[in-house]
Design a protein around this motif. Structure first.
Motif, PDB file in Angstrom:
ATOM      1  N   LEU A  32       0.824  -1.216   0.000  1.00 37.84           N
ATOM      2  CA  LEU A  32       0.000   0.000   0.000  1.00 37.84           C
ATOM      3  C   LEU A  32       0.855   1.261   0.000  1.00 37.84           C
ATOM      4  N   THR A  33       2.111   1.163   0.413  1.00 41.77           N
ATOM      5  CA  THR A  33       3.000   2.332   0.418  1.00 41.77           C
ATOM      6  C   THR A  33       3.599   2.603  -0.956  1.00 41.77           C
ATOM      7  N   LEU A  34       3.437   1.669  -1.896  1.00 38.51           N
ATOM      8  CA  LEU A  34       4.000   1.824  -3.241  1.00 38.51           C
ATOM      9  C   LEU A  34       2.998   2.483  -4.172  1.00 38.51           C
ATOM     10  N   PRO A  35       3.461   3.328  -5.090  1.00 41.69           N
ATOM     11  CA  PRO A  35       2.542   3.880  -6.090  1.00 41.69           C
ATOM     12  C   PRO A  35       1.880   2.737  -6.869  1.00 41.69           C
ATOM     13  N   GLY A  36       0.555   2.721  -6.880  1.00 38.15           N
ATOM     14  CA  GLY A  36      -0.179   1.680  -7.594  1.00 38.15           C
ATOM     15  C   GLY A  36      -0.011   0.303  -6.997  1.00 38.15           C
ATOM     16  N   MET A  37       0.469   0.213  -5.776  1.00 42.59           N
ATOM     17  CA  MET A  37       0.717  -1.049  -5.086  1.00 42.59           C
ATOM     18  C   MET A  37       1.683  -1.948  -5.857  1.00 42.59           C
ATOM     19  N   GLY A  38       2.529  -1.359  -6.705  1.00 41.88           N
ATOM     20  CA  GLY A  38       3.503  -2.156  -7.437  1.00 41.88           C
ATOM     21  C   GLY A  38       2.895  -2.958  -8.566  1.00 41.88           C
ATOM     22  N   MET A  39       1.690  -2.566  -8.988  1.00 41.65           N
ATOM     23  CA  MET A  39       1.043  -3.257 -10.098  1.00 41.65           C
ATOM     24  C   MET A  39       0.295  -2.248 -10.949  1.00 41.65           C
ATOM     25  N   ASP A  40      -0.028  -2.663 -12.151  1.00 37.44           N
ATOM     26  CA  ASP A  40      -0.819  -1.815 -13.042  1.00 37.44           C
ATOM     27  C   ASP A  40      -1.616  -2.727 -13.971  1.00 37.44           C
ATOM     28  N   ASP A  41      -2.107  -2.170 -15.073  1.00 35.41           N
ATOM     29  CA  ASP A  41      -2.915  -2.966 -16.001  1.00 35.41           C
ATOM     30  C   ASP A  41      -2.101  -4.053 -16.701  1.00 35.41           C
ATOM     31  N   ARG A  42      -0.780  -3.898 -16.709  1.00 39.79           N
ATOM     32  CA  ARG A  42       0.083  -4.858 -17.409  1.00 39.79           C
ATOM     33  C   ARG A  42       0.690  -5.913 -16.503  1.00 39.79           C
ATOM     34  N   VAL A  43       1.144  -5.518 -15.310  1.00 41.62           N
ATOM     35  CA  VAL A  43       1.873  -6.436 -14.437  1.00 41.62           C
ATOM     36  C   VAL A  43       1.269  -6.496 -13.037  1.00 41.62           C
ATOM     37  N   ALA A  44       1.493  -7.637 -12.380  1.00 45.56           N
ATOM     38  CA  ALA A  44       1.029  -7.829 -11.005  1.00 45.56           C
ATOM     39  C   ALA A  44       1.930  -8.851 -10.323  1.00 45.56           C
ATOM     40  N   LEU A  73      16.917  -9.143  -4.537  1.00 44.35           N
ATOM     41  CA  LEU A  73      16.204  -8.346  -5.530  1.00 44.35           C
ATOM     42  C   LEU A  73      16.646  -8.840  -6.902  1.00 44.35           C
ATOM     43  N   GLY A  74      15.713  -9.405  -7.655  1.00 45.03           N
ATOM     44  CA  GLY A  74      16.047  -9.937  -8.969  1.00 45.03           C
ATOM     45  C   GLY A  74      15.509  -9.053 -10.084  1.00 45.03           C
ATOM     46  N   ASN A  75      15.555  -9.568 -11.291  1.00 46.76           N
ATOM     47  CA  ASN A  75      15.038  -8.822 -12.448  1.00 46.76           C
ATOM     48  C   ASN A  75      13.514  -8.783 -12.462  1.00 46.76           C
ATOM     49  N   SER A  76      12.885  -9.885 -12.092  1.00 45.11           N
ATOM     50  CA  SER A  76      11.424  -9.951 -12.091  1.00 45.11           C
ATOM     51  C   SER A  76      10.881 -10.462 -10.756  1.00 45.11           C
ATOM     52  N   SER A  77      11.771 -10.707  -9.809  1.00 44.64           N
ATOM     53  CA  SER A  77      11.330 -11.268  -8.532  1.00 44.64           C
ATOM     54  C   SER A  77      11.959 -10.541  -7.350  1.00 44.64           C
ATOM     55  N   LEU A  78      11.353 -10.783  -6.209  1.00 43.31           N
ATOM     56  CA  LEU A  78      11.774 -10.192  -4.954  1.00 43.31           C
ATOM     57  C   LEU A  78      11.637 -11.266  -3.887  1.00 43.31           C
ATOM     58  N   THR A  79      12.707 -11.547  -3.170  1.00 44.43           N
ATOM     59  CA  THR A  79      12.632 -12.472  -2.047  1.00 44.43           C
ATOM     60  C   THR A  79      12.545 -11.633  -0.783  1.00 44.43           C
ATOM     61  N   GLN A 107      -1.337 -10.614 -19.161  1.00 41.39           N
ATOM     62  CA  GLN A 107      -1.897 -11.255 -20.347  1.00 41.39           C
ATOM     63  C   GLN A 107      -1.253 -12.602 -20.637  1.00 41.39           C
ATOM     64  N   THR A 108       0.048 -12.686 -20.496  1.00 43.13           N
ATOM     65  CA  THR A 108       0.750 -13.917 -20.867  1.00 43.13           C
ATOM     66  C   THR A 108       1.025 -14.852 -19.692  1.00 43.13           C
ATOM     67  N   GLY A 109       1.034 -14.297 -18.479  1.00 43.96           N
ATOM     68  CA  GLY A 109       1.385 -15.092 -17.308  1.00 43.96           C
ATOM     69  C   GLY A 109       2.882 -15.315 -17.161  1.00 43.96           C
ATOM     70  N   GLN A 110       3.669 -14.729 -18.045  1.00 45.00           N
ATOM     71  CA  GLN A 110       5.128 -14.865 -18.006  1.00 45.00           C
ATOM     72  C   GLN A 110       5.733 -13.811 -17.070  1.00 45.00           C
ATOM     73  N   ALA A 111       6.943 -14.088 -16.613  1.00 44.20           N
ATOM     74  CA  ALA A 111       7.650 -13.145 -15.746  1.00 44.20           C
ATOM     75  C   ALA A 111       7.810 -11.802 -16.454  1.00 44.20           C
ATOM     76  N   ALA A 112       7.670 -10.732 -15.678  1.00 45.34           N
ATOM     77  CA  ALA A 112       7.811  -9.365 -16.200  1.00 45.34           C
ATOM     78  C   ALA A 112       8.837  -8.637 -15.341  1.00 45.34           C
TER      79      ALA A 112
END
Length: 124
Positions: A32-44, A73-79, A107-112
């Protein structure tokens, strides 16, 4: 975070599945502290893995403190490392471990790629 009566199991301590709910709530409060909760229409973000070490039972009544921290902190992931502690004595460790969150293309379900807002929040 308060321990709720309904969180208890037949052994009169917090059911192991509730630990995941506590961690989920802490992650959502952070998001909730992140702009857009870290997601948008493209990624989640989605949870790709969860690892919990149950160190001792949580009894009722109690307050717990949940600590979250970046392990990787990875390219598409966060531990996200986590610890659940007694609210009145942070020397009492109930649980530790980590959760891997992966940002996916809706849309694709692939890593972003990890969103810039998430990367910036973690760099600061």
């Amino acid at each position: 975070m308060p321990v709720r009566w309904r969180d208890l199991d037949a052994f009169n301590h917090v059911n192991n599945s509730k630990y995941l709910s506590y961690l989920e709530e802490a992650r959502l409060q952070w998001m909730l502290t992140l702009p857009g909760m870290g997601m948008d229409d493209r990624v989640a973000p989605v949870v790709a893995a969860a690892h919990l070490n149950y160190r001792r039972p949580i009894e009722w009544p109690a307050q717990v403190t949940i600590e979250l921290f970046v392990e990787r902190l990875g390219n598409s992931s966060l531990t996200i490392g986590h610890r659940i502690l007694a609210g009145d004595d942070e020397g009492v460790l109930y649980c530790d471990g980590n959760v891997v969150m992966v940002w996916i293309d809706r849309q694709t379900g692939q890593a972003a790629p990890l969103p810039a807002a998430v990367r910036e929040a973690l760099a600061g």
